[in-house]
Design an enzyme around this catalytic site. Structure first.
Site, PDB file in Angstrom:
ATOM      1  N   SER A   1       0.842  -1.195   0.000  1.00 38.84           N
ATOM      2  CA  SER A   1       0.000   0.000   0.000  1.00 38.84           C
ATOM      3  C   SER A   1       0.873   1.239   0.000  1.00 38.84           C
ATOM      4  O   SER A   1       2.023   1.210   0.459  1.00 38.84           O
ATOM      5  CB  SER A   1      -0.874  -0.008   1.246  1.00 38.84           C
ATOM      6  OG  SER A   1      -1.387   1.280   1.473  1.00 38.84           O
TER       7      SER A   1
ATOM      8  N   TYR B   1      -3.404  -0.545   9.939  1.00 40.63           N
ATOM      9  CA  TYR B   1      -3.250  -0.859   8.519  1.00 40.63           C
ATOM     10  C   TYR B   1      -1.817  -0.594   8.068  1.00 40.63           C
ATOM     11  O   TYR B   1      -1.155  -1.460   7.501  1.00 40.63           O
ATOM     12  CB  TYR B   1      -4.240  -0.020   7.713  1.00 40.63           C
ATOM     13  CG  TYR B   1      -4.208  -0.304   6.230  1.00 40.63           C
ATOM     14  CD1 TYR B   1      -4.677  -1.513   5.729  1.00 40.63           C
ATOM     15  CD2 TYR B   1      -3.715   0.639   5.329  1.00 40.63           C
ATOM     16  CE1 TYR B   1      -4.649  -1.787   4.361  1.00 40.63           C
ATOM     17  CE2 TYR B   1      -3.681   0.377   3.963  1.00 40.63           C
ATOM     18  CZ  TYR B   1      -4.154  -0.828   3.487  1.00 40.63           C
ATOM     19  OH  TYR B   1      -4.130  -1.084   2.146  1.00 40.63           O
TER      20      TYR B   1
END
Ligand code: ZN
Length: 693
Positions: free
Chosen positions: A570, A583
């Site tokens: 990500s 996350y």
């Protein structure tokens, strides 16, 4: 033998439609024909392009399959053009093909079967030809003629083996004229032909002749162990699968010296009985039942002894001595094949692959090989029927096959070799197997579809098994049968990950590409972040990728074919997001795992790379409504502004789509990036704070 004819359905049909109906009935029975085998025809009066009445032979086109054949796959051939050929002395296959092209009723229709001349020369209106198992059992033994006559007497004509072509067509026609009482013809080591004035009668004769052979064989097989006593007891099913899962990658890698292949595993009871029987291994060496069978299975299979596993805790591994033995047996097969080629070659045709198409593993099952899953499946189906044919032949005599010279001429039949050259060129990822986790989501599905479009076989793993299976079905519809499967996988569960990778290996023989894509997001400032939410992110985004990679690497090591691991990380790895710690941290752990792996697996030629996408909303399972709202709050915008916000914050002002990530995944999966490992590739439209450094 089942009679599938229904007067109620057939009564409405005429001409070509009736031929299609009858052909589908024959095609529906695998005891009669398999995968493109056999052909049917009828002779009709039709109007040509100028409106003149002409006699037309409608015959199955080359390459079509009787199970699914349709009207446009029966090219029409003008009989007045074809029949004079009977006066010729000889014609090569190439000459026949070229000649028939001039006789077509519809220019540009599919090429008529190579057995067209036979259908034309035999003077009956309806003709059916199959490679029926029961009839082959009658012909393929050392007393073939005797048994065929015992079953059919004068009703059938016996034609000794010769390869299909002009000479065979002419011979059959001559014999039919000499034997007006005959209702059919048995071609040694090839099949059955029946004819009649009506479609119904031709079909019923075909079924009747098969039933008579079936009954004759069954009577003699009763209480008879046709393959001799059992010699190797089959392992229990779970053991068989455990052994196959370690053997398949080893075999795939060992055979790679020739060409990368897709492998298929089967372990039905009838297979195990044959493979484990005393006579099985010797019988398997006798040869294929027909030239058609031989094209799919090669002349003989490779036989392996029962696998021996190392006595150790942890994941199963084959004994080193057994691995050596497998390599030696594969080498011996190639050597034998090369000798076979050199002995019979006339020097005009290059040698075909010296690898087996069928591998029999005693106690475990059968492995078949091919350039794709469909070819491996065809080889498996054909070999299972070969075993049935052998069983029938053994019940009445001793199974026999073509001579080595005949087998060579069948395998190196120029016409069949020419057909191979007509196949479309292989795609970039042909013969490769990819596993994609989180495959039901937007990015995962796009990657799976992209890899499949480039030729890969794809295993779509996801918590949502229903959607993964549906997507796999869509890929098969688009890219070809057997090209994808959908499986349930919870990446946090060791047992599920292991079972899923095992299934992938049993389905396709190994792995080449692994896309670690499963992921979950959670928004919260550290101050109020619940431990359970933190742990869930770590379990899926970090531990899950470790578990999948660990299992995959074990397969890649057994295979020794290199490979490519792709981690979909990500933007948050490079540029962390506020209120996004669970996350971002778990994704950073995933990225660090990828880097360490790149160090560890480089020695076996495996590359490990990362993709770093940002804000991919389309079909996303990650971007739930809740996540949209929470991220919008963090950025101080309205929830419905979020996609625009992310688009505008990147340098290119571009919306990042799943297809963009999939294109980058293709680059990392393929040999285009063969000199790249440990690398992170951004797919984020350009974000200054997330530039890799
Ligand atoms: Zn045939």
């Amino acid at each position: 033998m089942q009679n599938r004819w229904k007067d109620t359905e057939a009564r409405k049909l005429r001409g070509l439609d009736e031929l299609v109906y009858r052909s589908l009935l024959i095609g529906a029975d695998p005891n009669l024909v398999l995968w493109g085998g056999g052909n049917t025809s009828c002779k009709l009066m039709e109007k040509d392009f100028r409106g003149r009445e002409v006699k037309v032979l409608r015959v199955k086109g080359s390459g079509s399959d009787l199970r699914s054949v349709q009207a446009d796959q029966f090219p029409g051939v003008r009989l007045d053009d074809v029949l004079p050929l009977r006066d010729r002395e000889a014609m090569t296959d190439e000459e026949i093909v070229a000649f028939l092209a001039h006789c077509l009723v519809e220019p540009g229709s599919v090429r008529p079967s190579i057995e067209t001349l036979l259908h034309a020369f035999v003077p009956f209106r309806h003709i059916d030809h199959s490679h029926a198992d029961f009839v082959l059992s009658l012909t393929n033994n050392t007393d073939g003629l005797k048994h065929t006559k015992a079953v059919y007497g004068e009703e059938i004509i016996w034609i000794p083996y010769q390869r299909p072509g002009f000479a065979l067509s002419k011979q059959v026609a001559q014999e039919v004229e000499k034997n007006p009482k005959a209702r059919g013809c048995v071609l040694e080591k090839h099949g059955l032909i029946t004819w009649a004035a009506t479609a119904r009668e031709s079909y019923l004769t075909h079924i009747e002749f098969n039933t008579r052979a079936e009954e004759y064989l069954a009577e003699r097989a009763r209480g008879h162990r046709v393959f001799g006593p059992p010699e190797v007891t089959p392992l229990p099913p779970t053991e068989r699968h455990r052994c196959a899962a370690v053997l398949l990658p080893l075999l795939r890698g060992t055979l790679q010296a020739r060409r990368r292949t897709i492998l298929r595993f089967e372990d039905s009871d009838d297979l195990l009985e044959f493979i484990g029987s005393k006579k099985g291994p010797d019988l398997s060496r006798v040869g294929a039942a027909t030239p058609d069978h031989l094209m799919n299975t090669k002349g003989w299979p490779l036989v392996l002894p029962p696998p021996r596993l190392r006595d150790q805790d942890g994941p199963p591994e084959l004994e080193e001595a057994y691995e050596r033995e497998v390599r030696e047996i594969v080498e011996a097969f190639s050597e034998e094949y090369r000798e076979f080629y050199e002995k019979h070659s006339r020097g005009d045709l290059p040698m075909l692959e010296d690898a087996p198409r069928v591998v029999l593993v005693r106690g475990v099952g059968m492995i078949t090989l091919g350039p794709d899953a469909q070819a491996a499946r065809v080889a498996a189906d054909v070999y299972r029927h070969t075993i049935k044919i052998m069983a029938g032949a053994q019940a009445i005599s001793s199974y026999s096959s073509m001579s080595p010279r005949e087998a060579f001429d069948a395998e190196y039949w120029p016409l069949e070799l020419y057909k191979l050259t007509l196949r479309p060129p292989e795609r970039e990822l042909s013969r490769r197997v990819a596993l994609v986790t989180g495959a039901a989501g937007g990015i995962g599905a796009a990657i799976a579809g992209r890899l499949a479009a480039e030729g890969a076989h794809v295993v779509l793993a996801d918590l949502d098994e229903t959607r993964a299976t549906r997507l796999a079905g869509e890929i098969c519809a688009q890219s070809g049968p057997g090209r994808a499967i959908g499986l349930r996988m919870d990446v946090t569960r060791e047992d599920e990950v292991r079972a899923c990778v095992e299934r992938a290996v049993l389905e396709y023989g190994g792995l080449d590409i692994v896309v670690n894509n499963a992921g979950v997001a959670h928004v919260s400032p550290v101050e109020t972040l619940e431990k359970a939410d933190w742990e869930r992110c770590m379990a899926i985004n970090a531990t899950g990728h470790f578990l999948v990679s660990r299992e995959a690497i074990r397969v890649l090591r057994r295979q020794q074919l290199g490979g490519s691991l792709i981690f979909v990380t990500s933007k948050n790895v490079l540029g962390p997001g506020q209120n996004f710690s669970a996350y971002s941290v778990s994704k950073a752990a995933q990225a660090q795992l990828a880097r360490v792996l790149a160090l560890e697996v480089a020695e076996m030629g495996v590359r490990v790379n990362m993709l770093s996408p940002d804000a991919v909303f389309k079909d996303s399972g990650l971007w739930s409504e809740q996540l949209r709202q929470e991220r919008a709050r963090t950025h101080g915008i309205a929830a419905d502004q979020i996609e625009e916000f992310y688009r505008k914050r990147n340098l290119l002002r571009a919306q990042v789509r799943p297809e963009d990530v999939a294109d980058s995944a293709l680059f990392l999966a393929s040999d285009r990036s063969s000199r790249t490992t440990g690398c992170i590739l951004t797919v984020d439209g350009g974000l200054r704070e997330a530039f890799p450094r």
